[in-house]
Design a protein around this motif. Structure first.
Motif, short mmCIF file in Angstrom:
data_model
loop_
_atom_site.label_atom_id
_atom_site.label_comp_id
_atom_site.label_asym_id
_atom_site.label_seq_id
_atom_site.Cartn_x
_atom_site.Cartn_y
_atom_site.Cartn_z
N GLY A 138 -10.50 7.70 4.53
CA GLY A 138 -11.54 7.12 3.70
C GLY A 138 -11.80 7.90 2.43
N ASN A 139 -11.18 9.07 2.27
CA ASN A 139 -11.37 9.86 1.05
C ASN A 139 -10.52 9.35 -0.11
N SER A 140 -9.40 8.73 0.21
CA SER A 140 -8.53 8.12 -0.80
C SER A 140 -8.47 6.62 -0.54
N ASP A 141 -8.52 5.85 -1.60
CA ASP A 141 -8.44 4.39 -1.47
C ASP A 141 -7.05 3.86 -1.77
N ALA A 142 -6.29 4.60 -2.57
CA ALA A 142 -4.91 4.24 -2.90
C ALA A 142 -4.16 5.53 -3.19
N ILE A 143 -2.84 5.45 -3.14
CA ILE A 143 -2.00 6.64 -3.35
C ILE A 143 -1.03 6.36 -4.48
N ALA A 144 -0.97 7.28 -5.45
CA ALA A 144 -0.03 7.19 -6.55
C ALA A 144 1.20 8.01 -6.24
N PHE A 145 2.36 7.36 -6.31
CA PHE A 145 3.64 8.01 -6.04
C PHE A 145 4.38 8.21 -7.36
N GLY A 146 4.96 9.38 -7.56
CA GLY A 146 5.72 9.67 -8.76
C GLY A 146 7.20 9.64 -8.51
N ARG A 147 7.76 10.75 -8.04
CA ARG A 147 9.20 10.85 -7.83
C ARG A 147 9.76 9.75 -6.92
N PRO A 148 9.06 9.38 -5.83
CA PRO A 148 9.59 8.27 -5.01
C PRO A 148 9.70 6.95 -5.78
N PHE A 149 8.79 6.72 -6.75
CA PHE A 149 8.85 5.49 -7.53
C PHE A 149 9.96 5.55 -8.57
N ILE A 150 10.28 6.75 -9.06
CA ILE A 150 11.40 6.88 -9.98
C ILE A 150 12.68 6.41 -9.29
N ALA A 151 12.90 6.88 -8.07
CA ALA A 151 14.17 6.64 -7.37
C ALA A 151 14.21 5.34 -6.59
N ASN A 152 13.05 4.70 -6.40
CA ASN A 152 12.98 3.50 -5.56
C ASN A 152 12.20 2.41 -6.29
N PRO A 153 12.88 1.56 -7.05
CA PRO A 153 12.16 0.52 -7.77
C PRO A 153 11.42 -0.44 -6.85
N ASP A 154 11.89 -0.54 -5.60
CA ASP A 154 11.25 -1.41 -4.61
C ASP A 154 10.43 -0.59 -3.61
N LEU A 155 9.78 0.46 -4.08
CA LEU A 155 9.09 1.38 -3.17
C LEU A 155 8.08 0.70 -2.25
N PRO A 156 7.20 -0.20 -2.73
CA PRO A 156 6.26 -0.83 -1.79
C PRO A 156 6.97 -1.53 -0.64
N ALA A 157 8.05 -2.25 -0.92
CA ALA A 157 8.77 -2.95 0.15
C ALA A 157 9.41 -1.94 1.11
N ARG A 158 9.93 -0.86 0.59
CA ARG A 158 10.55 0.15 1.46
C ARG A 158 9.51 0.77 2.38
N ILE A 159 8.33 1.07 1.84
CA ILE A 159 7.28 1.66 2.68
C ILE A 159 6.82 0.66 3.72
N ARG A 160 6.60 -0.57 3.30
CA ARG A 160 6.06 -1.58 4.21
C ARG A 160 7.01 -1.84 5.38
#
Length: 378
Positions: free
Chosen positions: A318-340
């Motif tokens: 509950g301390n964070s509402d969303a998470i910003a990813f840097g390096r993983p987003f550079i290397a993974n254009p489909d990062l949300p789908a990969r995480i999900r």
């Protein structure tokens, strides 16, 4: 899956997100020359990383030509730049995504060769950053002693932030993120190690916070609080940032931002070193989201060395509402789908982070249909 918590809807001011996997602002130094203009390659890059209801935060963007601290960083102060950014925002919106423009001024983290008139960089006080930076030719050079800003120039920079926000909206951005982190100009005002002024912008915590809060108030007055975010980096120490006030500084600043009901607060956890891939996370560093979520009393985006499992755990607290990813987003254009879906992540190549063209920028692979089927097979 534990990661399911990252795919719950979230309201950030005017933006109704479908999920909480945010792309962090990432300097990539690929603006078209001359003029530091966003172009088709940048539109491809951001469009690749857009997802329905997902939020991308743009790379830090110069608010005027005197802001420049690095080569090939885009601006948002000329008609050509605004037109170029429209290509980017259109590509993101075509995928159903949101994008906000991170606007900055680097202050003392510049060099005379990068300044249009060859003048010294500016700062709250005439105190240089430690170590070395880069000149216009990419050579390592010691940071210079900057010019201390006059009151008139402080007001002019505030106005430039406002104009940048208006330009960003004209370019199709859904809002702006004011860059108050990582040792750049606003951060330089906040810390008494770099701000030794004796006027209304120095001395007390309230005075040192005045520059940031005046910028926020002025931008909010023109584009609305629900389209404004602020990024801060408590205790990062980057580029010589140091302060004697400790937690009191950040509690004051963050509570003041909360009173303004801005769309979100973006906090960088000091445990991570984004300049190094080998250094382990400093688990003794303060947990800034835990410390300041209550003081802000609004949506908090956390950044700093997160992986899918630790991101989900942070949101679950509950301390964070969303998470910003840097390096993983550079290397993974489909990062949300990969995480999900629990798919494996591509590894980034640090050598291609800054400058260049498509390599290491738009050529990272999406998860193929065959690989998706193989991963789903029992």
């Amino acid at each position: 899956m534990a990661q399911d918590i990252l795919f719950r809807p979230l309201q950030l001011g005017a933006l109704a997100l479908d999920h909480r996997v945010v792309m962090a602002p990432l300097t990539r130094m690929r603006a078209q020359q001359p003029g530091d203009v966003p172009h088709e390659l940048n539109a491809t890059y951001y469009g690749q990383r857009a997802s329905k209801g997902g939020l991308l935060i743009s790379e830090a963007t110069d608010i005027n030509p005197f802001t420049k601290g690095y080569v090939r960083v885009p601006g948002i102060y000329t008609p050509k730049q605004i037109y170029g950014w429209r290509k980017v925002t259109s590509a993101v919106h075509a995928k159903g995504g949101f994008i906000v423009n991170q606007i900055w001024h680097v202050g003392r983290v510049s060099h005379t060769s990068l300044q249009p008139d060859g003048a010294l960089p500016v700062a709250p006080s005439a105190i240089p950053a430690p170590g070395e930076g880069f000149d216009a030719n990419g050579n390592s050079v010691p940071y210079e002693i900057p010019q201390a800003l006059t009151l008139g120039k402080i007001a002019a920079i505030r106005d430039d932030f406002v104009q940048a926000a208006l330009n960003a909206r004209e370019a199709g951005f859904d809002g702006v993120e004011i860059h108050g982190a990582n040792g750049y100009l606003i951060d330089q005002f906040l810390h008494d190690g770099s701000n030794q002024r004796t006027d209304a912008y120095g001395g007390s915590i309230e005075n040192r916070a005045r520059f940031l809060l005046e910028i926020v108030d002025a931008v909010v007055a023109r584009i609305g609080a629900d389209r404004v975010g602020v990024r801060l980096s408590p205790w990062s120490g980057i580029l010589g940032m140091q302060d004697s006030s400790g937690v009191a500084l950040w509690k004051y600043v963050i509570a003041a931002l909360g009173q303004r009901r801005i769309a979100y607060l973006h906090l960088i956890e000091p445990r991570a070193d984004f300049t190094n891939d080998e250094k382990p996370l400093d688990m003794e560093a303060p947990d800034v989201a835990a410390l300041f979520k209550q003081a802000f009393d609004g949506p908090v985006i956390s950044a700093g060395g997160f992986l899918p499992d630790t991101a989900a755990a942070a949101v679950a607290t509950g301390n964070s509402d969303a998470i910003a990813f840097g390096r993983p987003f550079i290397a993974n254009p489909d990062l949300p789908a990969r995480i999900r879906n629990g798919w494996p992540l591509n590894r980034h190549d640090r050598a291609t982070f800054y400058g260049g063209a498509a390599e290491g920028y738009t050529d990272y692979p999406f998860m193929s249909a065959a690989a998706q089927r193989a991963h789903a097979a029992p």
